[in-house]
Scaffold this motif. Sequence first.
Motif, short mmCIF file in Angstrom:
data_model
loop_
_atom_site.label_atom_id
_atom_site.label_comp_id
_atom_site.label_asym_id
_atom_site.label_seq_id
_atom_site.Cartn_x
_atom_site.Cartn_y
_atom_site.Cartn_z
N VAL A 141 47.89 56.50 54.04
CA VAL A 141 48.22 56.19 52.65
C VAL A 141 48.46 57.49 51.89
O VAL A 141 47.63 58.40 51.91
CB VAL A 141 47.08 55.40 51.98
N ARG A 142 49.61 57.56 51.23
CA ARG A 142 49.96 58.75 50.47
C ARG A 142 49.89 58.53 48.96
O ARG A 142 49.57 59.46 48.22
CB ARG A 142 51.36 59.22 50.85
N VAL A 143 50.21 57.34 48.53
CA VAL A 143 50.23 57.04 47.09
C VAL A 143 49.80 55.59 46.88
O VAL A 143 50.16 54.71 47.67
CB VAL A 143 51.65 57.24 46.49
N VAL A 144 49.02 55.35 45.84
CA VAL A 144 48.70 53.99 45.38
C VAL A 144 48.78 53.98 43.86
O VAL A 144 48.74 55.03 43.22
CB VAL A 144 47.30 53.52 45.84
N ASN A 145 48.89 52.78 43.28
CA ASN A 145 48.88 52.70 41.82
C ASN A 145 47.64 51.94 41.34
O ASN A 145 46.81 51.49 42.13
CB ASN A 145 50.17 52.06 41.30
N LYS A 146 47.54 51.79 40.03
CA LYS A 146 46.34 51.17 39.46
C LYS A 146 46.22 49.70 39.85
O LYS A 146 45.10 49.18 39.99
CB LYS A 146 46.36 51.31 37.93
N ASP A 147 47.36 49.02 39.98
CA ASP A 147 47.30 47.60 40.38
C ASP A 147 46.73 47.46 41.78
O ASP A 147 46.07 46.46 42.09
CB ASP A 147 48.71 46.98 40.31
N PHE A 148 47.00 48.43 42.64
CA PHE A 148 46.38 48.41 43.97
C PHE A 148 44.87 48.50 43.84
O PHE A 148 44.12 47.77 44.51
CB PHE A 148 46.91 49.57 44.81
N GLU A 149 44.41 49.43 43.01
CA GLU A 149 42.96 49.60 42.83
C GLU A 149 42.32 48.31 42.32
O GLU A 149 41.24 47.92 42.77
CB GLU A 149 42.70 50.75 41.86
N ALA A 150 43.01 47.64 41.37
CA ALA A 150 42.45 46.41 40.81
C ALA A 150 42.46 45.28 41.82
O ALA A 150 41.53 44.46 41.87
CB ALA A 150 43.25 46.01 39.56
N LEU A 151 43.50 45.21 42.64
CA LEU A 151 43.64 44.10 43.59
C LEU A 151 42.72 44.25 44.79
O LEU A 151 42.06 43.29 45.20
CB LEU A 151 45.10 44.00 44.05
N PHE A 152 42.67 45.43 45.35
CA PHE A 152 41.92 45.62 46.59
C PHE A 152 40.51 46.17 46.37
O PHE A 152 39.70 46.17 47.30
CB PHE A 152 42.69 46.55 47.54
N GLY A 153 40.22 46.66 45.17
CA GLY A 153 38.86 47.12 44.87
C GLY A 153 38.56 48.54 45.30
O GLY A 153 37.42 49.01 45.16
#
Length: 457
Positions: A141-153
């Motif tokens: 994984v190189r990049v994630v966004n805030k929606d990823f953090e909210a969805l996957f925890g």
Amino acid sequence: MSSAHPVQEERILHLVNLLILATTALSFAVIGLLAAGILPLMFVSLVYLPGLLLTWYYREKGFLAATGIGVAILAMELFFSGMYDLFLGTTVFVLLFITYLAICGLMTIVSVMIHREHQRVQGISDSTGTALIIIGRDRSVRVVNKDFEALFGYGAEEVVGVMGVDAFFTNEGRAFISRALAQESGGHSSVFETKGRTKDGDEMDILVTFTRYPADNEAVISVIDISSRTMAETSLVEANRKLALLSGLTRHDVHNQLAVILASVDIMQDGGCGKDDPVCTGAISAIGRAAETIRQQVAFMKDYEDIGVHTPLWMNVRAAFDAAAKIMPLDRPDVRIDAVGAEVGIFVDPMFARVALNLVDNSLRHGGDYLSAITVRAEPVQEDGTLRIIYEDDGDGVAVVDKERVFEKGVGSNTGFGLFLIREVLDITGITIRETGSPGGGARFELTIPEGGWRSA
């Protein structure tokens, strides 16, 4: 978008600061060595290095620091110039200082513009409502966004540069990603539904769009949680199943009671009940007609409840009418059905087979004794991308006043449900139908298929 682990960012900051200190010391050393005549004048460009690093990484604040270093270097140059008289004079040093400031200013502008563009892209990615993951060829994984953090925890610091993408999907999802990564062509998106796995180990239904970019050796994965949709679909299917069961039982019971009524009417008529009483005879006939009407309406209910229950699919128009031709009534073997010109596929409710059958049945019932041919063909594609399917017969045709009324429920000399059902079935996928024939010249129905709803067979 969160694109770096905090520990990595801290290490990068330390490295940049060390480079700034080292290049600053190098700049002063270069000035001293130039003044001493040990280095040639061409090495004067090295004094730009700390300014470039400061303005690139720290932007506006970096420019102020770079200006301070530039002033110190200028003072040092002027000092050595007066002491050793090795340089061309004060004017040259001032011009070099101005050039230094111009380069640092330009670097500041470029850095600010890139930073603002990065913030704009970050704002867009964080407001899409879609979890984004950018992975490398090695699945890291190189990049994630805030929606990823909210969805996957997960926090970005837990996954970026630390975890692989497989951690967020079940075996099925991992297999999809493996196949997508193995594709040679890039830039094309693969869309699939699978299950995702959160940090707590919970599974959820997700819609994944996978796009690979071979040139950058990266892939972009967008994830949407469709668990609520899946639950709604499951509930809807279950509700439809229960309603269909209830409806079937109700129809069965009504059908049985109608059979009793119709049998009783037959017994009464055969026994001569009310034969000499016109009132009684009329009542028995009315009961029989009403019972028959109810029977037809119950049959209609069975057909109507099937509309829209199943997912639309691609069906071949010619095949549907060829199938209808095979179940022609035995008393009309002289009527020819030609659908060779309708070799085209349309996206329609599975009940389109019933549409073809009802159109043929309508022609046989209302076409008259001289009906001999039914043709079905596809016209050339229209300018708006739509396609027309033309159904024609050489029967009696439809009166002008009835061209729209024939599609209304209850209108017709039989049950009045056939053409009404046809319009309802076609409307599910945006297909329209209208009658455009000439009275006395045969019926002509035009089916207009929307753009994207048809394809060559």
